[in-house]
Design a protein around this motif. Structure first.
Motif, PDB file in Angstrom:
ATOM      1  N   HIS A   6      37.827  24.608 -21.630  1.00  0.00           N
ATOM      2  CA  HIS A   6      37.703  25.362 -20.374  1.00  0.00           C
ATOM      3  C   HIS A   6      39.077  25.862 -19.905  1.00  0.00           C
ATOM      4  O   HIS A   6      39.801  25.148 -19.215  1.00  0.00           O
ATOM      5  N   HIS A   8      41.292  29.723 -18.691  1.00  0.00           N
ATOM      6  CA  HIS A   8      41.114  31.119 -18.241  1.00  0.00           C
ATOM      7  C   HIS A   8      42.383  31.911 -18.514  1.00  0.00           C
ATOM      8  O   HIS A   8      43.480  31.350 -18.568  1.00  0.00           O
ATOM      9  N   LYS A  99      28.892  31.784 -20.056  1.00  0.00           N
ATOM     10  CA  LYS A  99      29.249  31.130 -18.791  1.00  0.00           C
ATOM     11  C   LYS A  99      28.633  31.901 -17.634  1.00  0.00           C
ATOM     12  O   LYS A  99      28.760  33.131 -17.558  1.00  0.00           O
ATOM     13  N   HIS A 166      33.183  21.032 -14.256  1.00  0.00           N
ATOM     14  CA  HIS A 166      33.919  20.304 -13.191  1.00  0.00           C
ATOM     15  C   HIS A 166      33.229  19.025 -12.708  1.00  0.00           C
ATOM     16  O   HIS A 166      33.409  18.627 -11.551  1.00  0.00           O
ATOM     17  N   ASP A 227      40.662  23.781 -17.097  1.00  0.00           N
ATOM     18  CA  ASP A 227      40.664  24.905 -16.151  1.00  0.00           C
ATOM     19  C   ASP A 227      42.063  25.532 -16.070  1.00  0.00           C
ATOM     20  O   ASP A 227      42.352  26.236 -15.105  1.00  0.00           O
TER      21      ASP A 227
END
Ligand SMILES: [Zn+2]
Length: 281
Positions: A6, A8, A99, A166, A227
């Protein structure tokens, strides 16, 4: 071996937008520094100057042996004619999952509009990751991102694997129950902090995760994700290192579960990573 499921490459501070190439360089650097072997980049539900499209991220990662894409799909903007392109990326091995962003967009995971997306996931055997819990922006609507709503989608689509992102934070117990009850539901650890863990929060989170495993959630259902760049990879690796769990479970969380779910050959024996990277693509 470590798989970060995960990350970005979005710009979260839009004043000065960095190029995609620069974001990708930063990601590769963070991976090298933290001994992360494979990263999955999740594209956004919207495309803006600071949020590159799935197509652009696929283009830049297609030749990378260790970075793969999870295609973000906008509930609001979704039409079925977007699916052939995504199917093509999946068939090439560039895209490894889908996603959706309930909470950021106003819909529940069991919304009928999601059906064609789930059918594609079942057909191509890729997991659907669902944003869950708190939203980064106060404009998000939390009722949509409560992890309990994943249960209905999981029951109605038993052929689809879902990932509650999360840990459903702060609804850890609700997330735990949905993961425990449904064999097709997983959860990732990403996004629990902005930046680094503070000592107190880290021990609180460690307790939540241990409780989850004691409660009966199989360690096979928990995925390592950060993340990044919202959370630091470094503090996440430390967090996992300091969990008091058997080594075999740590390996499952760090890479074996993701390898299975996202279809990477996982073998940490001698030459494992070399063999892995050779086999990819
Ligand atoms: Zn994220």
């Amino acid at each position: 071996m470590i798989i970060d499921c995960h990350t970005h490459v979005n710009n979260y501070h839009n004043e000065n937008v960095e190029s995609l190439q620069r974001c990708m360089d930063d990601l590769l650097l963070a991976m090298r520094r933290n001994r992360v072997d494979i990263a999955l980049v999740l594209t956004s539900y919207k495309v803006t100057a600071g949020r590159p499209s799935t197509r652009d991220v696929v283009k830049i990662t297609a030749e990378m042996p260790n970075v793969f894409v999870v295609a973000g799909i906008s509930y609001n903007a979704f039409t079925v004619d977007q699916l052939p392109e995504i199917r093509d990326y999946i068939q090439h091995g560039w895209v490894r999952g889908l996603k959706l962003y309930p909470g950021y967009e106003p819909f529940y995971p069991n919304d009928p509009k999601c059906e064609p997306i789930y059918r594609l996931a079942a057909e191509t055997n890729v997991p659907v990751m669902l944003h869950s819990g708190d939203t980064f922006t106060p404009k998000g609507k939390l009722k949509y991102s409560h992890p309990l709503h994943v249960d209905e989608a999981a029951v109605d689509f038993p052929d689809v694997n879902f990932v509650i992102c999360h840990l459903g934070s702060p609804w850890f117990r609700d997330c735990m129950e949905v993961v425990y009850k449904n064999k097709n539901v997983y959860t990732d650890l990403s996004g629990l902090v902005l930046g680094d863990f503070t000592d107190r929060f880290e021990s609180y989170m460690r307790k939540q995760l241990q409780e989850m495993l004691v409660y009966g959630v199989e360690p096979d259902k928990v995925l390592f994700g950060t993340d990044w760049p919202i959370s630091s990879m470094e503090s996440y690796i430390e967090f996992i290192d300091e969990l008091s769990i058997p080594e075999k479970d740590r390996k499952k969380i760090l890479y074996q579960n993701s390898a299975q779910l996202f279809h990477f050959p996982a073998n940490d024996d001698q030459g494992g990573i070399g063999a892995l990277l050779q086999k990819l693509r």
